[in-house]
Design a protein around this motif. Structure first.
Motif, mmCIF file in Angstrom:
data_model
loop_
_atom_site.group_PDB
_atom_site.id
_atom_site.type_symbol
_atom_site.label_atom_id
_atom_site.label_comp_id
_atom_site.label_asym_id
_atom_site.label_seq_id
_atom_site.Cartn_x
_atom_site.Cartn_y
_atom_site.Cartn_z
ATOM 1 N N LEU A 86 -2.472 -8.274 2.148
ATOM 2 C CA LEU A 86 -3.552 -7.911 1.227
ATOM 3 C C LEU A 86 -4.510 -6.907 1.858
ATOM 4 C CD1 LEU A 86 -4.700 -8.367 -1.566
ATOM 5 C CD2 LEU A 86 -5.994 -10.295 -0.664
ATOM 6 N N GLU A 87 -4.801 -7.063 3.139
ATOM 7 C CA GLU A 87 -5.705 -6.125 3.814
ATOM 8 C C GLU A 87 -5.104 -4.726 3.896
ATOM 9 O OE1 GLU A 87 -8.892 -6.664 4.556
ATOM 10 O OE2 GLU A 87 -8.519 -8.578 3.564
ATOM 11 N N TRP A 89 -3.110 -3.402 1.713
ATOM 12 C CA TRP A 89 -3.256 -2.818 0.381
ATOM 13 C C TRP A 89 -4.706 -2.452 0.101
ATOM 14 C CZ3 TRP A 89 0.806 -0.930 -1.682
ATOM 15 C CH2 TRP A 89 2.040 -1.559 -1.610
ATOM 16 N N LYS A 90 -5.622 -3.334 0.466
ATOM 17 C CA LYS A 90 -7.038 -3.118 0.152
ATOM 18 C C LYS A 90 -7.629 -1.933 0.912
ATOM 19 C CE LYS A 90 -8.258 -7.010 -2.250
ATOM 20 N NZ LYS A 90 -9.089 -7.105 -3.383
ATOM 21 N N SER A 91 -7.040 -1.566 2.044
ATOM 22 C CA SER A 91 -7.567 -0.433 2.795
ATOM 23 C C SER A 91 -7.511 0.845 1.965
ATOM 24 C CB SER A 91 -6.811 -0.247 4.108
ATOM 25 O OG SER A 91 -5.513 0.252 3.855
ATOM 26 N N GLY A 92 -6.616 0.867 0.993
ATOM 27 C CA GLY A 92 -6.568 1.984 0.058
ATOM 28 C C GLY A 92 -5.606 3.103 0.415
ATOM 29 N N ASP A 118 -10.974 1.217 -9.216
ATOM 30 C CA ASP A 118 -11.052 0.006 -8.390
ATOM 31 C C ASP A 118 -10.307 -1.154 -9.046
ATOM 32 O OD1 ASP A 118 -12.512 1.345 -6.491
ATOM 33 O OD2 ASP A 118 -14.459 0.605 -7.198
ATOM 34 N N ALA A 121 -6.564 -0.576 -8.546
ATOM 35 C CA ALA A 121 -6.246 -0.792 -7.130
ATOM 36 C C ALA A 121 -6.228 -2.284 -6.811
ATOM 37 C CB ALA A 121 -7.235 -0.055 -6.242
ATOM 38 N N ASP A 122 -7.202 -3.038 -7.337
ATOM 39 C CA ASP A 122 -7.236 -4.482 -7.105
ATOM 40 C C ASP A 122 -6.023 -5.172 -7.726
ATOM 41 O OD1 ASP A 122 -9.555 -4.441 -5.632
ATOM 42 O OD2 ASP A 122 -10.858 -4.985 -7.318
ATOM 43 N N ALA A 125 -3.055 -4.338 -5.527
ATOM 44 C CA ALA A 125 -3.167 -4.986 -4.209
ATOM 45 C C ALA A 125 -2.888 -6.479 -4.297
ATOM 46 C CB ALA A 125 -4.554 -4.743 -3.623
ATOM 47 N N ASN A 126 -3.266 -7.093 -5.383
ATOM 48 C CA ASN A 126 -3.095 -8.543 -5.547
ATOM 49 C C ASN A 126 -1.807 -8.929 -6.270
ATOM 50 O OD1 ASN A 126 -5.589 -9.591 -4.362
ATOM 51 N ND2 ASN A 126 -6.580 -8.419 -5.989
#
Length: 184
Positions: A86-87, A89-92, A118, A121-122, A125-126
């Motif tokens: 998850l991290e 993915w969340k880094s973008g 956002d 992206a969320d 990512a999830n």
């Protein structure tokens, strides 16, 4: 030095692939070129073109390491590449890179804003999807987003929405893509 990269080595020798499904034969032949590099003879060229592979570097990739015989794996250094967490993915940067590659290959790219919201992206990512699945979901989402318009939209005006995405039901997750093996 010459570098040989053999992708999806786990599929070598599968029925319909080579050697009439005899996996061992493929790995035996490959192993002989690794262990007796001065006498490797390609079956196509024959004795006239013996190949010295002593200075070659070999990298093998596999989706399912269990399909590679143990006697072959034991001669390799195995590196397992896990799915992004998850991290990651969340880094973008990973999502941005995949999205930019999808847009680059899409003929309707000029209609889209080249940034993910956002919310999108969320959702990505999830989603628990692999990068390959994310890429495919983005391709389909671009098409769904355009289907909302009855007339061609203005250039650079279309944003992806979380509603543009649908993901298949969760399946058993494995490591991403491949296992890199460097033979000694």
């Amino acid at each position: 030095n010459c570098l040989f990269f053999i992708d999806e080595i786990d599929k070598a020798g599968m029925p319909g692939r080579s050697d009439n499904g005899n996996t061992t034969s493929f790995f035996d032949q490959l192993l002989s070129s690794l262990e007796s590099p001065y006498s490797f003879v390609d079956s196509y060229f024959g004795e006239k073109a013996a190949i010295n592979t002593s200075m070659f570097s070999w990298i093998f990739a596999a989706n399912d390491l269990e399909l590679v015989p143990e006697y072959f794996r034991s001669r390799c250094e195995v590196h397992i590449i896990e799915n992004p967490n998850l991290e990651d993915w969340k880094s973008g940067s990973l999502l941005k890179s995949i999205f930019q590659k999808v847009l680059t290959s899409a003929p309707y790219s000029p209609f889209f804003v080249h940034v993910l919201s956002d919310e999108v992206a969320d959702k990505l990512a999830n989603s628990g999807q692999t990068p390959r699945e994310i890429r495919r979901a983005l391709e389909l989402a671009l098409e769904r987003a355009l289907s909302r318009y009855s007339e061609p939209p203005e250039a650079g005006s279309v944003w992806l929405s979380p509603d543009d995405f649908s993901f298949p039901a969760a399946t058993q997750k494995r490591s991403i893509g491949f296992h890199a093996e460097v033979c000694k």
